[in-house]
Design an enzyme around this catalytic site. Structure first.
Site, PDB file in Angstrom:
ATOM      1  N   LYS A  10       0.843  -1.201   0.000  1.00 18.34           N
ATOM      2  CA  LYS A  10       0.000   0.000   0.000  1.00 18.34           C
ATOM      3  C   LYS A  10       0.873   1.243   0.000  1.00 18.34           C
ATOM      4  CE  LYS A  10      -3.897  -2.282   2.163  1.00 18.34           C
ATOM      5  NZ  LYS A  10      -4.523  -2.741   3.399  1.00 18.34           N
ATOM      6  N   GLN A  54      -4.893  -1.287   9.518  1.00 16.60           N
ATOM      7  CA  GLN A  54      -4.829  -2.643   8.977  1.00 16.60           C
ATOM      8  C   GLN A  54      -5.446  -3.635   9.972  1.00 16.60           C
ATOM      9  OE1 GLN A  54      -3.515  -3.495   5.829  1.00 16.60           O
ATOM     10  NE2 GLN A  54      -4.379  -5.497   6.298  1.00 16.60           N
ATOM     11  N   ASP A  73     -11.389   2.950   4.024  1.00 13.00           N
ATOM     12  CA  ASP A  73     -11.792   1.539   4.010  1.00 13.00           C
ATOM     13  C   ASP A  73     -13.317   1.404   3.931  1.00 13.00           C
ATOM     14  OD1 ASP A  73     -10.045  -0.549   3.806  1.00 13.00           O
ATOM     15  OD2 ASP A  73      -9.542  -0.619   5.933  1.00 13.00           O
TER      16      ASP A  73
END
Ligand code: NDP
Length: 293
Positions: free
Chosen positions: A51, A95, A118
């Protein structure tokens, strides 16, 4: 036909890099993404590294925050508050999974919904469900949708779509997105009766289950488009390394389907590209600039 997710993701990342260059040149706006990793989980470390690399390659700012697995929930929430207040950061991703002593929902709800790239904050989840066009949408289902739109020349209206799996991360938002595109949507799960028969009626099948090769070739309606979200590591006899396989028995299904994503090289690469896309969208909204993505 095999859907090349890697190539589609490369095209999308190129488009994102062009948009970032435009925003920097014309609005002095450089989108920034903060990724928070707690602990040493090897798979999470790989995802976070990828990422960060792809964020920089797109010309965006990348902020990595690595915290020890023993970090307290309060310390993590304090970091998120700081990132919420930092104007150079437009997207925040924590994460998952988090260590057991940390309340995942509390953490996700602390992220500013406008920076929730997200798409897991309840306001974004509700926004997607209620048709708010400004809701930030989870990355994996967005990637699946973009691949499907390419297959159907941008029009999914009236297609019978089956989503197998009802998780908050993939299945439910996928179903919402397909509904938004005017598909007739069925959501299947572990209690669905006669799943093969349900599947045979679908023009679009999205499998997000986590069971290697569960969807067999004779479940697929001839010509259907099959999107395989599953990522399963399978250790076969005689092979020294585990192999990545999807939720669909690929060789069988590929004989019947009109188009199908492989694993790896299908949905996976689209997920990070959609994270970058969400960050650019969030940056444009924050700066009240009209975006082109
Ligand atoms: P979850 O475990 O959260 O959900 C799995 C879903 O599958 C559940 O809804 C479950 O039903 C359903 N299910 C389980 N067994 C069956 C069965 N026999 N028949 C029908 N449905 C069944 O998984 P996720 O949604 O998080 O992930 C799914 C897969 O996608 C995994 O392989 C994961 O690794 C992969 N993934 C890939 C990503 C990518 O970027 N490509 C990103 C995220 C996930 P029930 O609710 O009834 O238990």
């Amino acid at each position: 036909m095999i859907i090349d997710g890697k190539a589609a993701a490369e095209r999308l990342r190129r488009q994102i890099a062009e948009e970032v260059a435009r925003l920097r040149a014309t609005h002095d706006l450089q989108p920034g993404l903060a990724v928070v990793l707690v602990g040493e989980d090897p798979a999470s470390q790989v995802y976070v590294r990828n990422k960060g690399r792809q964020t920089l390659e797109a010309g965006m700012l990348s902020h990595g925050h690595k915290l020890d697995a023993s970090v307290s929930e309060e310390e993590l929430l304090t970091l998120i508050d700081t990132l919420n207040g930092d104007p150079s950061i437009h997207g925040i991703l924590v994460q998952l999974p988090l260590p057991d002593h940390i309340d995942e929902q509390r953490v996700l709800q602390t992220i500013d919904p406008a920076k929730d790239v997200d798409g897991f904050h309840p306001l974004n989840v509700g926004g997607l469900a209620s048709g708010d066009p400004h809701a930030l949408v989870p990355c994996t289902p967005t990637g699946c949708l973009l691949l499907l739109l390419e297959q159907f020349d941008g029009n999914l209206s009236g297609q019978n779509a089956l989503v197998i799996g009802r998780s908050n991360i993939v299945g439910k938002p996928m179903a919402q997105l397909l509904l938004r595109e005017s598909c007739t949507v069925t959501i299947a799960h572990s209690r669905t009766r006669d799943l093969p028969a349900v599947c045979r009626k679908a023009d679009i099948v999205v499998a997000a289950v986590g069971r290697p090769g569960m969807v067999r070739g004779d479940w697929i309606k001839p010509g259907a488009v099959v999107i395989d979200v599953g990522i399963n590591r399978v250790q076969r006899e005689g092979e020294d390394k585990p192999k990545l396989v999807g939720d669909v028995a690929f060789a069988e299904a590929a004989d019947v389907a009109g188009a199908i994503t492989p694993v790896p090289g299908g949905v996976g690469p689209m997920t990070i590209a959609c994270l970058l896309r969400n960050t650019v969208i969030a940056a444009c909204r924050h700066a009240e600039v009209e975006g082109q993505l």
